[in-house]
Scaffold this active site. Structure first.
Site: not given
Ligand code: OMP
Length: 240
Positions: A118, A116
């Site tokens: 963000h 991921k």
């Protein structure tokens, strides 16, 4: 007879049979082997079943730590995505229920399958692994590919794996060089679990093995299933 199997193992295997976590048929495994049985940890989805498997892991982990006094107490129980995630959470809760003092400061964590970029970022959810003693729990070991990937991942995150506990050890030999192409050379080989123990210097434990399962089925399974399981074992059983 099944009298030689400890009660917690029998209880665990019986839950697996009655809930169809263990099924019989013809299954193609990740390794390419054709198996007459399959263990699906994703089927432990009711509270009584989740509780049964958590109790069995907790029992196995406590015995493992008692039998291996040189193994440090884990800081983190790690369950690889996806099937290991509920198993790690439920097992930590059960360990804490049994012995709150010992397990209050232990955490769980798991990995993401995709990184991921963000929000909080990173590939680990739960306790960070850096500098921690990590006990990994996973569902099944066959050829050891999943276990190997997890060990590499934990090391990359800076954790030290102090133990690896699986629910079911299928006690299979390492794959031959051409097995992926469907060519089985029939050679004797050591176990996937033993190979990884040596290579990574990690100790391992299992709730139950294929041997336990066959022993239990001899008393209550169909004769046909038992025969197919024995034939499979004769073909793929590890030499150690
Ligand atoms: P290896 O990576 O070959 O050790 O296979 C283990 C993985 O295969 C498990 O983590 C499961 O994803 C899957 N598997 C089962 O879930 N149950 C089985 O009975 C057999 C396998 C398998 O494909 O070998």
């Amino acid at each position: 007879s099944s009298l030689t199997i400890p009660a917690y193992k029998t209880a665990f295997l019986e839950s697996c049979l009655s809930a169809n976590v263990l099924t019989f048929g013809t299954y193609t495994l990740k390794s390419g082997r054709q198996s007459p049985y399959f263990f699906n940890a994703g089927s432990f989805h009711s509270a009584p079943l989740l509780s049964a498997i958590a109790q069995a892991y907790a029992h196995t982990i406590v015995s493992f730590l008692t039998a291996n006094p040189s193994v440090p107490k884990p800081d983190v129980i790690f369950g690889p995505a996806y099937k290991g995630i509920p198993l790690a959470c439920a097992t930590l809760l059960e360990l804490h229920r049994l012995d709150p003092e010992t397990w209050a400061n232990v955490s769980y964590s798991f990995d993401r399958k995709e990184v991921k970029d963000h929000g909080e970022g990173g590939s680990i959810v739960g306790a960070p692994l850096k500098g921690k003693n990590v006990l990994v729990i996973d569902d099944v070991i066959t050829a050891g590919t999943a276990m190997r990937d997890t060990l590499v991942k934990v090391a990359r995150e800076g954790g030290t794996v102090v133990g690896f506990a699986v629910a079911l050890d299928r006690e299979e030999k390492m794959p031959g060089p051409k097995e992926k192409e469907g060519i089985d050379d029939g050679e004797a080989r050591g176990s996937a679990m033993g190979q990884i123990r040596g290579e990574f210097g990690v100790r391992t434990a299992s709730i139950a093995t294929l041997g336990d399962l066959i022993e239990l089925l001899r008393g209550k399974g169909s004769e046909e299933d038992v025969k197919r399981m024995e034939a499979y074992r004769a073909r793929y059983k590890a030499s150690d």
